[in-house]
Design an enzyme around this catalytic site. Structure first.
Site, PDB file in Angstrom:
ATOM      1  N   ASP A 106     -27.702  -1.680  38.768  1.00 24.40           N
ATOM      2  CA  ASP A 106     -26.815  -2.622  38.109  1.00 24.40           C
ATOM      3  C   ASP A 106     -26.051  -3.397  39.191  1.00 24.40           C
ATOM      4  O   ASP A 106     -26.676  -3.955  40.083  1.00 24.40           O
ATOM      5  CB  ASP A 106     -25.909  -1.860  37.126  1.00 24.40           C
ATOM      6  N   HIS A 301     -31.413   0.226  30.258  1.00 22.53           N
ATOM      7  CA  HIS A 301     -30.692  -0.230  31.449  1.00 22.53           C
ATOM      8  C   HIS A 301     -30.355   0.892  32.419  1.00 22.53           C
ATOM      9  O   HIS A 301     -30.387   0.690  33.628  1.00 22.53           O
ATOM     10  CB  HIS A 301     -29.402  -0.927  31.012  1.00 22.53           C
TER      11      HIS A 301
END
Length: 325
Positions: A106, A301
């Site tokens: 991320d 994610h």
């Protein structure tokens, strides 16, 4: 292969330009620096620390500046990308090393790539999870984000004004985090994108309610929430509030590739991967040292937590193919 356990982890505080960086270390061998994303902490790498240690590496997961037990400077501009890169350099030096492989997820992926870009003498390879590399440059970020979403507001724009997102999150940190993690995880994603806010609404309005993703236990959620309940959210959110400053700071690197050996792992269901498909297609030019790229079918994610066994295998296979430090 040697076995390692949670008891083998060592927590340390080391000096950095931020003041101090908290890190968790496990194993011996070439240094692998692990950088988490938003809104997480070193604990996001709990599955990778023992796996990398068992594979013969010195695995070090940090709390990024503004998170956990690391320093939280008051000034918003203290969270610029160039400052975070220098924190990483300071960690390598404090550990008595001259170089490291840097791996990020991320925001950590962007920090890892930028560390390799501007301090290549320290960071000899870069692994990126979930967020593809896009070279500095292009239009001013705030202008790009303002055009996204039509009548809705993109989350990065929503995060810009100090105190605004904090007012949504901090009255119920644990509940907000549970919804955010569920919204971006493969098994609990909502049909409506959670990355946009209706005018006058909140991000939380589009989060799933009452379900945790399979990768997240109540105990894990307690760890993440406990840190943010203690520190507040401002340090973490200040990273988003520096994207225009980063654009200015890194102007000399506009369009520059990361040339060291690199790895990318993305989730097929992750908006970070699908929205930035053009960036992945550009890897021959932007990551000419790319040695492995993987899109995990059905992946969301939070890959290193959603799919730890697969992620660990891909990381250790990639690391084994690098030249020795």
């Amino acid at each position: 292969m040697p076995q390692t356990s949670v008891g083998d982890r060592t927590h340390r505080l080391v000096p950095s330009p931020a003041g101090r960086i908290h890190l968790v270390e496990q194993g011996d061998g070439p240094l692998v620096l692990l950088l988490h994303g938003f809104p997480e902490s070193w604990y996001a790498w709990r599955h990778q620390l023992p796996a990398l240690a068992a594979a013969g590496y010195r695995a070090v997961a940090v709390d990024i500046r503004g998170y956990g037990r690391s320093s939280r400077p008051a000034a918003v501009d203290a969270y610029r990308m160039v400052e975070l890169v220098e924190d990483n350099v300071a960690v390598v030096e404090a550990l008595g090393e001259r170089s490291a492989v840097v791996v990020g997820h991320d925001w950590g992926a962007t920090i890892a790539a930028t560390s390799a870009l501007i301090r290549p003498e320290v960071f000899r390879a870069a692994g990126l999870l979930s967020v593809p590399y896009t070279p500095p440059g292009g239009p001013r970020p705030s202008e790009v984000f303002a055009r996204m979403g039509g009548e809705d507001e993109f989350c990065v724009s929503y995060f810009q004004r100090p105190g605004r997102a904090e007012a949504e999150i901090e009255p119920d940190v644990r509940g907000w985090l549970a919804g955010f993690y569920a919204a971006l995880s493969a098994d609990t994603m909502p049909e409506t994108s959670p990355h946009f806010v209706a005018r006058g609404g909140t991000l939380r309005d589009r989060f799933p309610v009452g379900r945790l993703p399979r990768w997240l236990s109540e105990a894990d959620l307690d760890v993440f929430a406990g840190e943010f309940e203690r520190t507040g959210m401002t340090g973490a959110l200040n990273r988003y509030r520096n994207m225009d400053r980063d654009w200015q700071d890194l102007a000399d690197y506009a369009g520059a590739p990361v040339t060291q050996p690199s790895l990318f792992i993305g989730g097929a269901l992750d908006a970070s991967t699908t929205w930035l498909a053009d960036a992945i297609e550009a890897y021959p030019a932007t990551l000419p040292g790319l040695t492995a790229s993987h899109i995990l079918d059905g992946g969301g994610h939070f890959l290193q937590q959603e799919r730890p066994t697969e992620t660990n295998r891909l990381l250790t296979d990639w690391l084994a193919g690098l030249l020795p430090a």
